[in-house]
Design a protein around this motif. Structure first.
Motif, PDB file in Angstrom:
ATOM      1  N   MET A   1       0.815  -1.332  -0.115  1.00  0.00           N
ATOM      2  CA  MET A   1      -0.459   0.161   0.226  1.00  0.00           C
ATOM      3  C   MET A   1       1.088   1.243  -0.345  1.00  0.00           C
ATOM      4  O   MET A   1       1.876   1.307   0.711  1.00  0.00           O
ATOM      5  N   ALA A   2       0.535   2.095  -1.536  1.00  0.00           N
ATOM      6  CA  ALA A   2       0.972   3.680  -1.102  1.00  0.00           C
ATOM      7  C   ALA A   2       0.843   4.344   0.419  1.00  0.00           C
ATOM      8  O   ALA A   2       0.122   4.179   0.363  1.00  0.00           O
ATOM      9  N   LYS A   3       2.210   5.265   0.605  1.00  0.00           N
ATOM     10  CA  LYS A   3       1.070   6.369   1.986  1.00  0.00           C
ATOM     11  C   LYS A   3       2.138   7.047   1.172  1.00  0.00           C
ATOM     12  O   LYS A   3       3.453   7.423   0.136  1.00  0.00           O
ATOM     13  N   THR A   4       1.845   8.678   2.015  1.00  0.00           N
ATOM     14  CA  THR A   4       2.985   9.969   1.547  1.00  0.00           C
ATOM     15  C   THR A   4       3.901   9.453   2.509  1.00  0.00           C
ATOM     16  O   THR A   4       3.829   9.689   3.764  1.00  0.00           O
ATOM     17  N   LEU A   5       4.927   9.564   2.109  1.00  0.00           N
ATOM     18  CA  LEU A   5       6.374  10.478   2.639  1.00  0.00           C
ATOM     19  C   LEU A   5       6.695  12.065   3.013  1.00  0.00           C
ATOM     20  O   LEU A   5       6.859  12.366   1.476  1.00  0.00           O
ATOM     21  N   SER A   6       6.515  12.271   4.240  1.00  0.00           N
ATOM     22  CA  SER A   6       7.895  13.318   4.101  1.00  0.00           C
ATOM     23  C   SER A   6       9.311  13.477   3.831  1.00  0.00           C
ATOM     24  O   SER A   6       9.531  12.760   3.606  1.00  0.00           O
ATOM     25  N   LEU A   7       9.722  15.032   3.702  1.00  0.00           N
ATOM     26  CA  LEU A   7      11.286  14.904   3.124  1.00  0.00           C
ATOM     27  C   LEU A   7      11.549  14.551   4.299  1.00  0.00           C
ATOM     28  O   LEU A   7      13.284  14.177   3.917  1.00  0.00           O
ATOM     29  N   ASP A   8      11.425  14.546   5.555  1.00  0.00           N
ATOM     30  CA  ASP A   8      11.746  14.802   6.453  1.00  0.00           C
ATOM     31  C   ASP A   8      12.422  12.904   7.076  1.00  0.00           C
ATOM     32  O   ASP A   8      13.079  12.870   7.007  1.00  0.00           O
ATOM     33  N   GLU A   9      10.636  12.090   6.246  1.00  0.00           N
ATOM     34  CA  GLU A   9      10.862  10.900   6.601  1.00  0.00           C
ATOM     35  C   GLU A   9      12.445  10.007   5.629  1.00  0.00           C
ATOM     36  O   GLU A   9      12.701   9.766   5.673  1.00  0.00           O
ATOM     37  N   LEU A  10      12.391  10.783   4.399  1.00  0.00           N
ATOM     38  CA  LEU A  10      12.918  10.524   3.261  1.00  0.00           C
ATOM     39  C   LEU A  10      14.623  10.331   4.005  1.00  0.00           C
ATOM     40  O   LEU A  10      14.905   9.466   3.902  1.00  0.00           O
ATOM     41  N   HIS A  11      14.224  11.926   4.348  1.00  0.00           N
ATOM     42  CA  HIS A  11      15.962  11.601   5.198  1.00  0.00           C
ATOM     43  C   HIS A  11      16.080  11.168   5.816  1.00  0.00           C
ATOM     44  O   HIS A  11      17.619  10.781   6.402  1.00  0.00           O
ATOM     45  N   GLU A  12      15.379  10.694   7.001  1.00  0.00           N
ATOM     46  CA  GLU A  12      15.465   9.628   8.438  1.00  0.00           C
ATOM     47  C   GLU A  12      15.993   8.213   7.801  1.00  0.00           C
ATOM     48  O   GLU A  12      16.965   8.330   8.302  1.00  0.00           O
ATOM     49  N   HIS A  13      15.536   7.873   6.819  1.00  0.00           N
ATOM     50  CA  HIS A  13      15.780   6.788   5.789  1.00  0.00           C
ATOM     51  C   HIS A  13      17.275   6.611   5.137  1.00  0.00           C
ATOM     52  O   HIS A  13      17.829   5.509   5.646  1.00  0.00           O
ATOM     53  N   LEU A  14      17.343   7.955   4.547  1.00  0.00           N
ATOM     54  CA  LEU A  14      18.867   7.553   4.048  1.00  0.00           C
ATOM     55  C   LEU A  14      19.971   8.505   4.749  1.00  0.00           C
ATOM     56  O   LEU A  14      21.177   8.363   4.942  1.00  0.00           O
ATOM     57  N   LYS A  15      19.641   8.459   5.875  1.00  0.00           N
ATOM     58  CA  LYS A  15      20.217   8.927   7.056  1.00  0.00           C
ATOM     59  C   LYS A  15      21.459   8.018   7.708  1.00  0.00           C
ATOM     60  O   LYS A  15      23.333   8.452   7.425  1.00  0.00           O
ATOM     61  N   ASP A  16      21.880   6.705   7.357  1.00  0.00           N
ATOM     62  CA  ASP A  16      22.780   5.765   6.931  1.00  0.00           C
ATOM     63  C   ASP A  16      23.099   5.099   5.712  1.00  0.00           C
ATOM     64  O   ASP A  16      23.958   3.889   5.772  1.00  0.00           O
ATOM     65  N   PHE A  17      23.332   5.767   5.221  1.00  0.00           N
ATOM     66  CA  PHE A  17      23.410   5.624   3.597  1.00  0.00           C
ATOM     67  C   PHE A  17      24.336   6.676   3.171  1.00  0.00           C
ATOM     68  O   PHE A  17      24.467   7.321   3.189  1.00  0.00           O
ATOM     69  N   SER A  18      25.348   6.342   2.657  1.00  0.00           N
ATOM     70  CA  SER A  18      26.408   6.892   2.081  1.00  0.00           C
ATOM     71  C   SER A  18      26.907   7.351   0.618  1.00  0.00           C
ATOM     72  O   SER A  18      26.427   8.353  -0.385  1.00  0.00           O
ATOM     73  N   VAL A  19      26.537   6.171  -0.058  1.00  0.00           N
ATOM     74  CA  VAL A  19      26.769   5.904  -1.301  1.00  0.00           C
ATOM     75  C   VAL A  19      25.432   5.591  -1.900  1.00  0.00           C
ATOM     76  O   VAL A  19      25.119   4.561  -1.225  1.00  0.00           O
ATOM     77  N   ALA A  20      25.276   6.085  -3.347  1.00  0.00           N
ATOM     78  CA  ALA A  20      24.118   5.991  -3.926  1.00  0.00           C
ATOM     79  C   ALA A  20      24.161   5.385  -5.291  1.00  0.00           C
ATOM     80  O   ALA A  20      25.213   5.851  -5.891  1.00  0.00           O
TER      81      ALA A  20
END
Length: 163
Positions: A1-20
């Motif tokens: 099921m799709a939901k709406t993510l805020s930019l803050d939520e996206l960055h919270e998920h990205l905080k432990d990732f460095s290389v894309a």
């Protein structure tokens, strides 16, 4: 099921990732991915990458200003995948303000290098998956599924629009 993510939520998920892996579309319509380091978050952008203007990725983005960005975290097999619109920004004041000496390996002339630019990615859709069980449990579930024909019991990814 799709939901709406805020930019803050996206960055919270990205905080432990460095290389894309930044993926663009070639003139022939093929996908072209390359590793890129995500730069610090800016208030008006979802993701920033630094690049040379005279590169395949910039040419591909000018022809088709869409991109995919994929992050993977090995310790637990978590990932974030997003798609979005891209813009190439060649603002020398912005580059000087955000310059990091580690970039000099790729851009030896520093922040005043003539062909230096930033790539701004505005995320439109994102998917993230952080297994609630450890990496060994994920491997066990996949092996169990292969042996029994049953679907592995692993938390499904969360998909959503980014606002």
């Amino acid at each position: 099921m799709a939901k709406t993510l805020s930019l803050d939520e996206l960055h919270e998920h990205l905080k432990d990732f460095s290389v894309a892996m930044l993926t663009t579309v070639t003139p022939e319509g093929y996908l072209h991915a390359r590793p890129m380091m995500t730069q610090e978050r800016e208030p008006d952008a979802d993701l920033w990458f630094v690049s040379a203007m005279h590169s395949d990725k910039v040419e591909e983005m000018r022809a088709n200003p869409k991109a995919g960005v994929i992050y993977h975290r090995d310790r637990d097999n978590a990932y974030v995948s997003l798609t979005g619109d891209v813009e190439v920004v060649q603002d020398k004041d912005f580059l000087r303000k955000h310059w990091k000496e580690a970039w000099r390996v790729w851009f030896p002339q520093g922040p005043d290098q003539a062909d230096l630019c930033m790539i701004k990615v505005t995320a439109r859709e994102a998917e993230y998956w952080e297994p609630k069980v450890g990496k060994l449990r994920v491997m066990f579930e996949v092996a169990r599924g292969a042996a029994t024909g049953q679907r592995p019991e692993i938390t499904p990814p969360v998909k959503g629009k980014v606002t």
